[in-house]
Design an enzyme around this catalytic site. Structure first.
Site, PDB file in Angstrom:
ATOM      1  N   THR A  43      13.032 -40.703 -62.867  1.00 25.33           N
ATOM      2  CA  THR A  43      13.989 -40.128 -61.919  1.00 25.33           C
ATOM      3  C   THR A  43      13.391 -38.897 -61.254  1.00 25.33           C
ATOM      4  O   THR A  43      13.431 -38.749 -60.031  1.00 25.33           O
ATOM      5  CB  THR A  43      15.297 -39.746 -62.638  1.00 25.33           C
ATOM      6  N   TYR A 105      24.195 -48.189 -58.043  1.00 27.19           N
ATOM      7  CA  TYR A 105      24.851 -48.515 -56.769  1.00 27.19           C
ATOM      8  C   TYR A 105      26.117 -49.343 -56.975  1.00 27.19           C
ATOM      9  O   TYR A 105      27.208 -48.890 -56.686  1.00 27.19           O
ATOM     10  CB  TYR A 105      23.902 -49.217 -55.788  1.00 27.19           C
ATOM     11  N   TYR A 131      17.891 -46.448 -70.648  1.00 27.69           N
ATOM     12  CA  TYR A 131      18.030 -45.147 -69.999  1.00 27.69           C
ATOM     13  C   TYR A 131      19.454 -45.014 -69.460  1.00 27.69           C
ATOM     14  O   TYR A 131      19.847 -45.710 -68.532  1.00 27.69           O
ATOM     15  CB  TYR A 131      16.998 -45.035 -68.879  1.00 27.69           C
ATOM     16  N   LYS A 159      17.026 -43.280 -73.896  1.00 31.61           N
ATOM     17  CA  LYS A 159      16.981 -41.935 -73.329  1.00 31.61           C
ATOM     18  C   LYS A 159      18.371 -41.657 -72.778  1.00 31.61           C
ATOM     19  O   LYS A 159      18.853 -42.370 -71.893  1.00 31.61           O
ATOM     20  CB  LYS A 159      15.950 -41.844 -72.201  1.00 31.61           C
TER      21      LYS A 159
END
EC number: 4.-.-.-
Length: 298
Positions: A43, A105, A131, A159
């Site tokens: 990210t 999204y 994640y 994570k």
């Protein structure tokens, strides 16, 4: 796999092409500091602004440059079959694990998220770290994490960039059922807290420019020097103020790197924009405070 893992920024030139010379410098810097893992296509690395081929190229170059630390590649996408291809590619180039964010999204039900990760795990034979970052993508319910961990041996951990101790605590309960399941925080400010609760480390953006503080916390904790670890954790919390000042993780971290004199240009790929002089000066004050504090402690 445990410890301090760094989600790398992706350095760009003024024309927005990837600056591989800066990438090489950065990875060498981090490995010399002793970080436990290097993570590309993150990210913080603006992976959503990279083309499909650029993601592969960056993954390949990162693998080539990483020689001492674990090497992780982000392979997340809104397209399940694109995730499969990127994840297989990560295996082919010799990555130690992939980090896969939940689809973003479009809002998905828990069943769809479970199916997405299950299909990838079944078709790509490489360790996978889930994640969870609900501020940017579909949240991953703890029960879904549990089912995935118990049904797929190659899903090795998660994570969690989630601002919730309750969520972290529930994730740690998954470790009670599967001992080798890893729980990492994605938030610098939760690093020490997660370690005290039984977590395995952190995948944290501030480690791009201040890995020494994360490593000192890790080492102090392992040595049971908890007073020192708490002092350092408080310093790290103050450093994370850069996130509130800047408009994005990438802008905050790249400006902090510039403030420290790293050979990284203050350039983000559109649609992201680098913050201006006022924000830079505030971030520089925080970075300089930390540097002054370190000098005083020597």
């Amino acid at each position: 796999m445990e410890g301090v893992i760094v989600p790398l920024v992706t350095p760009f030139k003024e024309d927005y092409s990837i600056d591989f010379e800066a990438l090489e410098w950065h990875i060498e810097f981090l490995e010399d500091k002793g970080v436990h893992g290097i993570f590309t296509n993150s990210t913080t690395g603006e992976f959503t602004s990279l083309s499909f081929e650029e993601k592969k190229l960056l993954a390949e170059k990162g693998r080539e440059l990483t020689s001492k630390a674990y090497y992780l590649v982000g392979t997340g996408s809104t397209n399940t079959f694109e995730v499969i291809e990127l994840t297989k590619h990560a295996k082919d180039i010799g990555a130690d694990a992939t980090v896969i964010v939940s689809p973003y999204y479009c809002k998905l039900k828990d069943e769809a998220i479970f199916r997405h990760f299950s299909i990838v795990a079944e078709r790509a034979d490489i360790p996978i770290i889930l994640y969870a970052i609900p501020s940017c993508a579909n949240p991953i319910n703890v029960e879904i994490v549990r089912k995935l961990a118990l049904e797929h041996s190659n899903i090795i951990g998660i994570k969690a960039s989630v601002d919730s101790l309750t969520y972290l605590g529930e994730l740690l309960e998954v470790k009670e059922e599967r001992k080798d399941f890893k729980v990492f925080t994605g938030l610098d400010q939760y690093f020490f807290t997660l370690l005290t609760l039984g977590g395995d480390g952190g995948i944290m953006a501030c480690a791009n420019f201040a890995p020494e503080i994360h490593l000192e916390i890790w080492n102090a904790f392992k040595e049971k020097n908890f007073r020192r670890a708490i002092e350092l954790a408080r310093e790290l919390v103050r450093i994370t103020k850069i996130y509130k000042i800047a408009s994005s993780f990438a802008s905050a971290v790249k400006l902090a790197m510039v403030a420290k004199g790293f050979p990284i240009r203050p350039v983000l790929r559109p649609p992201y924009v680098i913050d201006g002089e006022e924000v830079f000066n505030e971030i520089r004050e925080i970075v300089e405070w930390r540097q002054m504090l370190r000098k005083e402690s020597l």
